[in-house]
Design a protein around this motif. Sequence first.
Motif, PDB file in Angstrom:
ATOM      1  N   LEU A  51      94.770  23.658  97.541  1.00  0.00           N
ATOM      2  CA  LEU A  51      95.897  22.857  98.013  1.00  0.00           C
ATOM      3  C   LEU A  51      96.537  22.086  96.861  1.00  0.00           C
ATOM      4  O   LEU A  51      97.769  22.018  96.766  1.00  0.00           O
ATOM      5  CB  LEU A  51      95.434  21.888  99.103  1.00  0.00           C
ATOM      6  N   LYS A  52      95.735  21.538  95.985  1.00  0.00           N
ATOM      7  CA  LYS A  52      96.266  20.774  94.853  1.00  0.00           C
ATOM      8  C   LYS A  52      97.142  21.655  93.974  1.00  0.00           C
ATOM      9  O   LYS A  52      98.206  21.218  93.491  1.00  0.00           O
ATOM     10  CB  LYS A  52      95.116  20.182  94.041  1.00  0.00           C
ATOM     11  N   ALA A  53      96.729  22.914  93.782  1.00  0.00           N
ATOM     12  CA  ALA A  53      97.502  23.836  92.956  1.00  0.00           C
ATOM     13  C   ALA A  53      98.856  24.159  93.568  1.00  0.00           C
ATOM     14  O   ALA A  53      99.763  24.640  92.870  1.00  0.00           O
ATOM     15  CB  ALA A  53      96.708  25.120  92.733  1.00  0.00           C
ATOM     16  N   ARG A  54      99.003  23.877  94.854  1.00  0.00           N
ATOM     17  CA  ARG A  54     100.256  24.173  95.554  1.00  0.00           C
ATOM     18  C   ARG A  54     101.057  22.912  95.862  1.00  0.00           C
ATOM     19  O   ARG A  54     101.955  22.924  96.692  1.00  0.00           O
ATOM     20  CB  ARG A  54      99.949  24.978  96.817  1.00  0.00           C
ATOM     21  N   GLY A  55     100.692  21.832  95.200  1.00  0.00           N
ATOM     22  CA  GLY A  55     101.497  20.626  95.307  1.00  0.00           C
ATOM     23  C   GLY A  55     101.002  19.587  96.288  1.00  0.00           C
ATOM     24  O   GLY A  55     101.620  18.534  96.437  1.00  0.00           O
ATOM     25  N   GLY A  56      99.885  19.860  96.956  1.00  0.00           N
ATOM     26  CA  GLY A  56      99.328  18.885  97.871  1.00  0.00           C
ATOM     27  C   GLY A  56      98.443  17.885  97.164  1.00  0.00           C
ATOM     28  O   GLY A  56      98.066  18.077  96.000  1.00  0.00           O
ATOM     29  N   LYS A 116     105.658  22.733 101.244  1.00  0.00           N
ATOM     30  CA  LYS A 116     106.921  23.400 100.907  1.00  0.00           C
ATOM     31  C   LYS A 116     108.103  22.752 101.622  1.00  0.00           C
ATOM     32  O   LYS A 116     109.224  22.727 101.110  1.00  0.00           O
ATOM     33  CB  LYS A 116     106.855  24.878 101.277  1.00  0.00           C
ATOM     34  N   ALA A 117     107.845  22.235 102.814  1.00  0.00           N
ATOM     35  CA  ALA A 117     108.914  21.602 103.596  1.00  0.00           C
ATOM     36  C   ALA A 117     109.236  20.195 103.108  1.00  0.00           C
ATOM     37  O   ALA A 117     110.146  19.551 103.644  1.00  0.00           O
ATOM     38  CB  ALA A 117     108.514  21.568 105.073  1.00  0.00           C
ATOM     39  N   GLY A 118     108.511  19.711 102.121  1.00  0.00           N
ATOM     40  CA  GLY A 118     108.814  18.419 101.525  1.00  0.00           C
ATOM     41  C   GLY A 118     107.944  17.266 101.971  1.00  0.00           C
ATOM     42  O   GLY A 118     108.158  16.128 101.551  1.00  0.00           O
ATOM     43  N   HIS A 119     106.953  17.542 102.822  1.00  0.00           N
ATOM     44  CA  HIS A 119     106.061  16.479 103.261  1.00  0.00           C
ATOM     45  C   HIS A 119     105.009  16.174 102.195  1.00  0.00           C
ATOM     46  O   HIS A 119     104.618  17.058 101.418  1.00  0.00           O
ATOM     47  CB  HIS A 119     105.352  16.888 104.558  1.00  0.00           C
ATOM     48  N   MET A 151      98.863  26.663 106.464  1.00  0.00           N
ATOM     49  CA  MET A 151      99.583  25.703 107.300  1.00  0.00           C
ATOM     50  C   MET A 151      99.903  24.452 106.497  1.00  0.00           C
ATOM     51  O   MET A 151     101.035  23.934 106.521  1.00  0.00           O
ATOM     52  CB  MET A 151      98.753  25.358 108.533  1.00  0.00           C
ATOM     53  N   ALA A 152      98.913  23.951 105.759  1.00  0.00           N
ATOM     54  CA  ALA A 152      99.132  22.772 104.919  1.00  0.00           C
ATOM     55  C   ALA A 152     100.129  23.068 103.803  1.00  0.00           C
ATOM     56  O   ALA A 152     101.000  22.246 103.485  1.00  0.00           O
ATOM     57  CB  ALA A 152      97.797  22.301 104.336  1.00  0.00           C
TER      58      ALA A 152
END
Length: 292
Positions: free
Chosen positions: A40-45, A22-25, A16-17
């Motif tokens: 999450l960090k590995a996926r850009g969060g 991915k949606a740009g948030h 969900m995060a």
Amino acid sequence: MATIAFAGLGAMGRPMAANLVKAGHAVRGTDINPAALDWLKARGGEVASSARAAAEGADALVLMVVNADQAETVLFEAGALDALAPNALVILCATCAPARAAAIGAKVEASQRRFVDAPVSGGVVGAEAGSLTIMAGAPEATFAAAEPILRVMGSRLYHVGGKAGDGAMVKTINQLLCGVHIAAAAEALALGERAGLDTELLLDIYGSSAAGSWMLGNRGPRMLMDDPPVTSAVDIFVKDLGIVLDAGHGTKAPLFLAAAAHQLFLAASGMGLGKADDSKVIEAYRALAPKA
């Protein structure tokens, strides 16, 4: 795009995060599991050292925690609520008792933030696909403000009522149906086993007839496995059906089938299967009437 704090990076919370990222948030995650933060960090969060740090100045906080107790800990004890931006959104996606969701909402609104009671259904598969069903209770304007965030996480979004607790009640009824359907599937397949029938054939017959249900088609094959993958644990339905029975008590509504299903899941948990896939509830029947 919004800055979103996300608390609860479990099996459903992680995708969900990630979909919000991915949606740009700008998503700041918080969780007690360091591996979840690394994921999450590995996926850009972004990752935060605490719930308060995640919420600092954020436009919204999504709570995908286990229950109301954890939601209250994040919001009130850990200080996430006070750290949010003025008029920020608090989106509670956990399965909670309606009265608890309403109480949390009242506290959030007293802090001059907005609250959306938005439990979800659809499991890990739905979370990954962004196709969750979301049942949101909130005033119309608050729902409209939260809608862009909610639609990233779920493709089936329903505004079910104008106040906190409405979403939780809809989810409670959803869990009543799910729990009873799983219990009924277990009872039917256990009877077939006891009668010496080919249970895989039974699944094929019933799955394409009026006797079929989504739960029979989904959980039935796993009931025949020795060690099915865990998509939803037995203890989740012990908790959720307990919430269902509390809701029945609070509204003075008799819930005979929900009570029987709750006892079945409780029996399976008592057998040591609480962390096993909820399809293993069939083991309670097998223990009561072993195959000859």
